[in-house]
Scaffold this motif. Structure first.
Motif, short mmCIF file in Angstrom:
data_model
loop_
_atom_site.label_atom_id
_atom_site.label_comp_id
_atom_site.label_asym_id
_atom_site.label_seq_id
_atom_site.Cartn_x
_atom_site.Cartn_y
_atom_site.Cartn_z
N GLU A 18 -39.44 63.58 68.65
CA GLU A 18 -38.04 63.14 68.66
C GLU A 18 -37.58 62.76 67.25
N TRP A 19 -38.39 61.96 66.57
CA TRP A 19 -38.04 61.52 65.23
C TRP A 19 -37.87 62.73 64.30
N TYR A 20 -38.85 63.63 64.30
CA TYR A 20 -38.77 64.80 63.43
C TYR A 20 -37.58 65.68 63.79
N SER A 21 -37.39 65.92 65.06
CA SER A 21 -36.31 66.80 65.51
C SER A 21 -34.95 66.24 65.12
N LYS A 22 -34.74 64.96 65.30
CA LYS A 22 -33.47 64.35 64.91
C LYS A 22 -33.26 64.46 63.41
N ARG A 23 -34.31 64.28 62.66
CA ARG A 23 -34.21 64.35 61.20
C ARG A 23 -33.95 65.78 60.72
N ALA A 24 -34.64 66.74 61.32
CA ALA A 24 -34.53 68.14 60.88
C ALA A 24 -33.32 68.85 61.45
N TYR A 25 -32.95 68.55 62.69
CA TYR A 25 -31.91 69.32 63.38
C TYR A 25 -30.71 68.50 63.82
N GLY A 26 -30.76 67.19 63.64
CA GLY A 26 -29.64 66.34 64.03
C GLY A 26 -29.66 65.92 65.48
N LYS A 27 -30.59 66.44 66.25
CA LYS A 27 -30.75 66.08 67.66
C LYS A 27 -32.12 66.55 68.13
N VAL A 28 -32.53 66.06 69.28
CA VAL A 28 -33.82 66.49 69.84
C VAL A 28 -33.59 67.84 70.52
N ILE A 29 -34.38 68.81 70.13
CA ILE A 29 -34.20 70.15 70.69
C ILE A 29 -34.76 70.21 72.12
N ASP A 30 -34.00 70.87 72.98
CA ASP A 30 -34.37 70.95 74.40
C ASP A 30 -35.73 71.58 74.67
N PRO A 31 -36.16 72.62 73.93
CA PRO A 31 -37.50 73.14 74.20
C PRO A 31 -38.58 72.07 74.01
N ALA A 32 -38.43 71.20 73.03
CA ALA A 32 -39.41 70.13 72.84
C ALA A 32 -39.38 69.16 74.02
N ARG A 33 -38.19 68.85 74.50
CA ARG A 33 -38.06 67.95 75.66
C ARG A 33 -38.76 68.56 76.89
N ALA A 34 -38.56 69.85 77.07
CA ALA A 34 -39.16 70.53 78.23
C ALA A 34 -40.68 70.59 78.09
N LEU A 35 -41.15 71.00 76.92
CA LEU A 35 -42.61 71.14 76.73
C LEU A 35 -43.33 69.81 76.74
N ALA A 36 -42.62 68.73 76.44
CA ALA A 36 -43.25 67.41 76.40
C ALA A 36 -43.79 66.96 77.75
N HIS A 37 -43.40 67.63 78.82
CA HIS A 37 -43.97 67.32 80.14
C HIS A 37 -45.45 67.69 80.18
N ASN A 38 -45.89 68.54 79.26
CA ASN A 38 -47.30 68.88 79.14
C ASN A 38 -47.67 68.73 77.67
#
Length: 189
Positions: A18-38
């Motif tokens: 989350e921290w990296y994604s917000k810093r790099a892309y301005g928001k948390v990318i949905d693929p990371a949110r989805a994959l985080a379930h595993n």
């Protein structure tokens, strides 16, 4: 609408993502949110993407066009949205990005760019429809190392796009933040 919750357990790994994604892309990318379930899938994906970022044999604009042509063939709106934003961040011509879905009718591409997009679509077809003549043209123009990288990147984008499409991930509005709106400096194209 996503077919999986985009609010996974907030593990230490996901919080770091989350921290990296917000810093790099301005928001948390949905693929990371989805994959985080595993977490193991997420961790493997992160390591894989870091490795891909080090591949430098293929021109970055050709790579972007190949990736977006594959994503357009599959119909992954998330990949098209993010790919557009990512390529604009590098300064790629907005006309080339905009016309990827209709590249055959567009006059903005070079013969090599057209060959790259044709190859990406042919690889993405099921079963693949890569012809010897197309492959030979690209091999001659790019050299072996870049041709292998092109082939691998199209295969990788098939993985990304098919996974995102199957999970129901759609555009997150990245493209909307690429261009200066008309009337605020440079005219929009």
């Amino acid at each position: 609408m996503a077919r999986i919750s985009l609010t996974p357990r907030r593990s230490l790994l996901f919080r770091a993502v989350e921290w990296y994604s917000k810093r790099a892309y301005g928001k948390v990318i949905d693929p990371a949110r989805a994959l985080a379930h595993n977490p193991r899938v997420l961790w493997s994906d992160l390591r894989f993407e870091q490795s891909l970022a080090k591949w430098k044999e293929l021109d970055s604009d050709l790579k972007a066009l190949a990736v977006m042509a594959a994503a357009a063939s599959i119909g992954c709106s998330w990949c098209m949205d993010f790919g557009h934003w990512e390529s604009r961040q590098r300064g790629m011509d907005v006309r080339k990005l905009r016309d990827v879905p209709v590249w055959r009718e567009s006059d903005v591409y070079t013969p090599l760019e057209r060959d790259v997009m044709e190859y990406a679509e042919a690889m993405t077809a099921n079963p693949p429809e890569v012809g010897d003549e197309s492959a030979a043209r690209l091999l001659s123009a790019l050299g072996e190392a870049a041709f292998v990288e092109l082939t691998a990147m199209v295969a990788v984008e098939n993985l990304r796009s098919r996974m995102n499409a199957a999970l129901g991930l759609t555009s997150q509005g990245f493209k909307d933040h690429c261009d200066i709106p008309a009337g605020e400096g440079t005219p929009a194209r």
